[in-house]
Design an enzyme around this catalytic site. Structure first.
Site, short mmCIF file in Angstrom:
data_model
loop_
_atom_site.label_atom_id
_atom_site.label_comp_id
_atom_site.label_asym_id
_atom_site.label_seq_id
_atom_site.Cartn_x
_atom_site.Cartn_y
_atom_site.Cartn_z
N CYS A 182 0.83 -1.20 0.00
CA CYS A 182 0.00 0.00 0.00
C CYS A 182 0.86 1.25 0.00
O CYS A 182 1.04 1.91 1.02
CB CYS A 182 -0.96 0.02 1.17
SG CYS A 182 -2.22 1.30 0.98
N ASP A 319 1.62 -10.09 -1.91
CA ASP A 319 2.80 -9.25 -1.71
C ASP A 319 4.11 -9.95 -2.03
O ASP A 319 5.10 -9.30 -2.39
CB ASP A 319 2.85 -8.76 -0.26
CG ASP A 319 1.71 -7.79 0.07
OD1 ASP A 319 1.02 -7.36 -0.88
OD2 ASP A 319 1.52 -7.49 1.26
N CYS A 362 -5.72 1.94 -4.95
CA CYS A 362 -5.22 2.59 -3.75
C CYS A 362 -6.13 3.78 -3.43
O CYS A 362 -6.02 4.82 -4.07
CB CYS A 362 -3.79 3.06 -3.95
SG CYS A 362 -3.03 3.75 -2.45
#
Length: 434
Positions: A182, A319, A362
């Site tokens: 993020c 991730d 985002c």
């Protein structure tokens, strides 16, 4: 060295294996976060009889996108946490253990206690690791002396305490070198803090600085202008090419390495009254040290099929995957169906049939009730879901961030629902004809 060759279809109540058989795990998922649970649930939907084993050491599952809102006093920490066992689909075997190594040439994973488990197909999604110790003194002072971080469940509530108790002075917000999960989070809390202090007033002026290791406010240039306007509106000082190296809590001093345009470096000391730290991040050590890793330590996969570049029975998402997309839960939502379809194709002896376009989202919070909804794919191509200018901060996007997305995460995504996936797949196919 003991070897666990296979497991029964259910686990004991404590998450330990209830028994062993002579079979290898048909599908082994390493990691029980957003990616692992979503893939497990989707596999149950598509092929209920397929034996699936999930390895995850933690008993708590966190909705990490909510931690910015915990630090801003919008969510409680409890709202972002649930027991892992309540999220693992029925019929999935859960091994509550930590993986220490991969042995893909032998189709085995090794646990921290030395045991091994064989598999036929492997899905690697353990997330990334937060390298707190790469900043000298950070671990020792985090959660005290005004040093906070929304990247830790243990200190996100302390961020809110710091915002409330701040009376003015210098507030530092840091961002390490990319990649991080993020990438907008380090500045989201900064805007929320500035907005709160403006609304409530402070006894003395606040000097807010954003100290980031890079030389751009955001990685997708299309979304920089609204963020720059927020920076200018709040009077925030941008300090590019500042990499945090050390923190001393009692004296409230931070040391940065400043790199100039010619590549020369020097140390800069800054005093603070409050500092929100985003720690350096990297692939988990057991991934970096494995044959699955690329040169940067991430799992080496084809960016479209998410299949390993060298091991055809291995897939990765989330991730830990070596892809260039934003590391967000929104990316996982689009990656999981691709992995599931291509994994089932591999099991059936068919070629990959699904493709991931690098989608990530985002929600860039620029203040309470204001969000710029940034959506983009590989190469920074902007792909908004709504027929509105995505650069404009909107209250509707705030409601999406605070209300709808958490609901969708807990009640649809983690249950294997593919809401919106077919629509995005059609749009991608139309924009990228064969």
């Amino acid at each position: 060295m003991d070897t666990i060759q296979g497991l029964e279809a259910r686990s004991g109540a404590n998450g330990s294996p209830s028994g062993a058989t002579e079979r290898a795990a048909a599908v082994l998922i390493v990691g029980g976060g957003a990616a692992g649970i979503t893939v497990a649930a989707a596999l149950r939907r598509h092929r209920p009889q397929l034996p699936v084993t999930l390895v995850e050491p933690s008993g708590t599952h966190a909705y990490q996108p909510g931690w910015t809102l915990v630090g801003a006093g919008v969510f409680s920490l409890a709202q972002t946490l649930r027991r892992e066992e309540t999220l693992i689909p029925k019929g999935i075997t859960w091994i509550r253990a930590a993986v220490a190594a991969f042995h893909p040439d032998e189709n085995q994973v090794e646990f921290a206690d030395g045991r091994r488990l064989a598999y036929r197909h492997l899905v690697v999604c353990p997330g990334l690791q937060l390298d707190w110790d790469k900043v000298e003194g950070l671990r020792a002072t985090l959660g005290s002396h005004g040093v906070c971080s929304n990247y830790s469940a243990a200190s996100a509530e302390y961020t809110w305490k710091c915002l409330q108790e701040f009376r003015g002075g210098t507030a530092l917000f840091t961002q390490p070198p990319m990649p991080i999960k993020c990438a907008g989070a380090p500045q989201k809390i900064m805007y929320l803090a500035a907005d709160r202090w403006r609304r409530h007033g402070l006894p003395r002026p606040a000097e807010i600085e954003f100290c980031l290791a890079g030389d751009a406010l955001f990685g997708v240039p299309f979304f920089v202008p609204p963020l720059q306007r927020a920076v200018d509106d709040y009077g925030i000082g941008l300090r590019y090419r500042h990499t945090l190296k050390a923190v001393h809590g009692p004296s409230r001093t931070a040391h940065f390495t400043l790199t100039d345009a010619e590549g020369r470096t020097r140390e800069v000391e800054k005093r603070f009254d409050l500092m929100h730290v985003t720690p350096p991040q990297s692939a988990p050590d057991f991934v970096k040290a494995s044959p699955l890793a690329n040169g940067a330590g991430w799992v080496e996969v084809d960016p479209a099929t998410l299949r390993h570049a060298r091991y055809a029975n291995v897939f990765s998402l989330g991730d830990a995957a070596g892809t260039s997309n934003a590391k967000t839960a929104a990316a996982v939502r689009l990656q999981a169906p691709v992995v599931v379809r291509n994994l089932l194709a591999a099991i059936d002896g068919r070629p990959p049939e699904a493709s991931y376009d690098g989608y990530g989202s985002c929600p860039l919070i620029t203040g309470y009730g204001k969000v710029v909804l940034a959506e983009f794919t590989y190469g920074g191509e902007v792909t908004p879901s709504f027929p509105l200018d995505p650069r404009k901060p909107r209250r509707s996007a705030w409601l999406l961030k605070t209300k709808l997305l958490p609901f969708l995460y807990w009640n649809m995504m983690l249950r294997g629902s593919e809401f919106g996936v077919k629509h995005r797949a059609r749009r991608f196919a139309e924009a990228h004809p064969a």
